[in-house]
Design a protein around this motif. Structure first.
Motif, PDB file in Angstrom:
ATOM      1  N   LEU A  77       0.822  -1.213   0.000  1.00  0.00           N
ATOM      2  CA  LEU A  77       0.000   0.000   0.000  1.00  0.00           C
ATOM      3  C   LEU A  77       0.858   1.266   0.000  1.00  0.00           C
ATOM      4  O   LEU A  77       0.325   2.376   0.119  1.00  0.00           O
ATOM      5  CB  LEU A  77      -0.945   0.003   1.205  1.00  0.00           C
ATOM      6  N   GLN A  78       2.175   1.077  -0.125  1.00  0.00           N
ATOM      7  CA  GLN A  78       3.118   2.210  -0.178  1.00  0.00           C
ATOM      8  C   GLN A  78       2.887   3.180   0.980  1.00  0.00           C
ATOM      9  O   GLN A  78       2.835   4.409   0.805  1.00  0.00           O
ATOM     10  CB  GLN A  78       3.021   2.911  -1.532  1.00  0.00           C
ATOM     11  N   LEU A 132      -7.439  -9.257  -0.838  1.00  0.00           N
ATOM     12  CA  LEU A 132      -6.132  -9.397  -0.214  1.00  0.00           C
ATOM     13  C   LEU A 132      -5.180  -8.297  -0.676  1.00  0.00           C
ATOM     14  O   LEU A 132      -5.098  -7.985  -1.860  1.00  0.00           O
ATOM     15  CB  LEU A 132      -5.536 -10.766  -0.588  1.00  0.00           C
ATOM     16  N   ASP A 133      -4.466  -7.697   0.280  1.00  0.00           N
ATOM     17  CA  ASP A 133      -3.373  -6.794  -0.077  1.00  0.00           C
ATOM     18  C   ASP A 133      -2.167  -7.646  -0.454  1.00  0.00           C
ATOM     19  O   ASP A 133      -1.803  -8.583   0.270  1.00  0.00           O
ATOM     20  CB  ASP A 133      -3.028  -5.885   1.109  1.00  0.00           C
ATOM     21  N   LYS A 134      -1.546  -7.328  -1.570  1.00  0.00           N
ATOM     22  CA  LYS A 134      -0.522  -8.203  -2.143  1.00  0.00           C
ATOM     23  C   LYS A 134       0.818  -8.026  -1.440  1.00  0.00           C
ATOM     24  O   LYS A 134       1.769  -7.432  -1.964  1.00  0.00           O
ATOM     25  CB  LYS A 134      -0.434  -7.979  -3.649  1.00  0.00           C
ATOM     26  N   VAL A 135       0.890  -8.581  -0.245  1.00  0.00           N
ATOM     27  CA  VAL A 135       2.098  -8.521   0.557  1.00  0.00           C
ATOM     28  C   VAL A 135       2.890  -9.817   0.392  1.00  0.00           C
ATOM     29  O   VAL A 135       2.309 -10.906   0.248  1.00  0.00           O
ATOM     30  CB  VAL A 135       1.757  -8.274   2.046  1.00  0.00           C
ATOM     31  N   VAL A 181     -14.216  -4.331  -1.295  1.00  0.00           N
ATOM     32  CA  VAL A 181     -13.278  -3.258  -1.625  1.00  0.00           C
ATOM     33  C   VAL A 181     -11.857  -3.796  -1.790  1.00  0.00           C
ATOM     34  O   VAL A 181     -11.508  -4.882  -1.326  1.00  0.00           O
ATOM     35  CB  VAL A 181     -13.261  -2.170  -0.531  1.00  0.00           C
ATOM     36  N   VAL A 182     -11.065  -2.966  -2.445  1.00  0.00           N
ATOM     37  CA  VAL A 182      -9.628  -3.190  -2.521  1.00  0.00           C
ATOM     38  C   VAL A 182      -8.972  -1.861  -2.189  1.00  0.00           C
ATOM     39  O   VAL A 182      -9.511  -0.794  -2.515  1.00  0.00           O
ATOM     40  CB  VAL A 182      -9.198  -3.698  -3.924  1.00  0.00           C
ATOM     41  N   GLU A 183      -7.861  -1.921  -1.487  1.00  0.00           N
ATOM     42  CA  GLU A 183      -7.134  -0.684  -1.207  1.00  0.00           C
ATOM     43  C   GLU A 183      -6.052  -0.513  -2.256  1.00  0.00           C
ATOM     44  O   GLU A 183      -5.199  -1.392  -2.441  1.00  0.00           O
ATOM     45  CB  GLU A 183      -6.526  -0.695   0.198  1.00  0.00           C
ATOM     46  N   VAL A 184      -6.090   0.610  -2.937  1.00  0.00           N
ATOM     47  CA  VAL A 184      -5.120   0.923  -3.975  1.00  0.00           C
ATOM     48  C   VAL A 184      -4.179   1.997  -3.442  1.00  0.00           C
ATOM     49  O   VAL A 184      -4.628   3.049  -2.958  1.00  0.00           O
ATOM     50  CB  VAL A 184      -5.834   1.429  -5.246  1.00  0.00           C
TER      51      VAL A 184
END
Length: 328
Positions: free
Chosen positions: A86-87, A280-283, A316-319
């Protein structure tokens, strides 16, 4: 002489941190232990006995166990996955504060969690630089004071309820110098994995706040919500706390209609409204949990067909860099 620990603090102190102990308690097939040890060396295991007690013994595929069990798959390198998906380093103007959205800021009071979710997008977050302590609170307050758009403070983590009630009270007392703050939102997994955290002292702190308290719990599967969790949530609701839930869509854990609808129904029985269902956040280390957007949209449509609208969480997705969560 040190102050006596409360029961929830004692439980937190005796959490399971060694894969060998977890395998022994749940009578798991030890052929998977070597991989678990290797993955835990990269991102440590942490899980409460309370949460373990809700898992099925001998079942490596138990949906609660899979959320916390270190796996060899975490060691794989997957294109598109990073340590900071998510920078957040670009939204970290003051140590301990993230400012990603216009009207609200997130404060990390602690790096501690009662559980290490294997899909956590902050697995590699630089907590050493972002746990301000009392000496850093004034810098946070000064930052907020300079931006009249900010009207909500979010405590997240590390789990904010991993700190004691006196520390929480002291922090929110410092926030009283900011009349612009209307709401205090607390994002916590602790109420699910260690419901004993709801103490008379915690309730007294919440009811004393000048800001509106909102607690966002994190439950992914209906099996997480037992009678003790339900009792704890009832106490919070009685104290006037708004209760919401956010889940993460996780492959082979909750990626089916029956599980997601049962979760929404069970949450509502506890006075909790479903809020977000996150992609999923791509960690790094979490690729094996990922579901495709196509499947996510199919599942969300299925939920809409069988549930009233107020029980359907927003998908939702967090961009990174976006000004709000993005609907899928």
């Amino acid at each position: 002489m040190s102050a006596q620990k409360s029961p929830w603090q004692s439980e937190l102190a005796r959490m399971v941190t060694c894969p060998k102990t977890l395998f022994s308690l749940l009578e798991l097939d030890e052929r998977a232990l070597q991989d678990a040890m290797a993955a835990a060396a990269l991102f440590p295991l942490r899980v409460t006995h309370s949460f373990i007690s809700r898992m099925e013994k001998g079942n490596l595929n138990d949906p609660l166990l899979r959320q916390v069990l270190p796996l060899g798959q975490e060691l794989a390198t997957t294109p598109g996955y990073t340590n900071d998906p998510l920078q957040e380093k670009n939204a970290n103007p003051v140590p301990g504060l993230l400012h990603k959205y216009q009207s609200r800021v997130l404060v990390t009071l602690t790096s501690a969690c009662a559980i290490h979710c294997r899909y956590c997008f902050r697995r590699s977050f630089p907590y050493n630089e972002n746990t301000p302590g009392r000496s850093g609170w004034q810098a946070l307050i000064d930052y907020i004071q300079q931006d009249a758009n900010i009207n909500e403070v979010i405590l997240s983590g590390g789990d904010p309820l991993a700190v004691n009630d006196a520390y929480l009270h002291e922090f929110t007392k410092a926030l009283k110098t900011l009349p612009q703050i209307k709401r205090l939102r607390i994002h916590t997994r602790l109420l699910v994995v260690l419901p004993e955290r709801v103490t008379p002292e915690l309730l007294a702190w919440l009811t004393s706040l000048s800001m509106k308290p909102i607690i966002v719990i994190h439950a992914n599967h209906p099996n997480e919500i037992n009678g003790t969790v339900k009792e704890a949530l009832a106490l919070l609701q009685k104290a006037g706390v708004t209760l919401l839930n956010q889940s993460v869509l996780l492959k082979n854990i909750n990626d089916n209609e029956a599980t997601l609808t049962a979760l929404s129904e069970k949450l509502f029985e506890c006075g909790v409204l479903p809020y977000y269902l996150h992609m999923l956040d791509k960690v790094n280390g979490a690729a094996h949990f990922d579901c495709t957007p196509e499947k996510a949209k199919q599942l969300h449509a299925s939920m809409k067909r069988v549930l009233p609208g107020y029980l359907v969480p927003k998908l939702v997705v967090e961009v990174a860099g976006a000004l709000s969560k993005t609907w899928v």
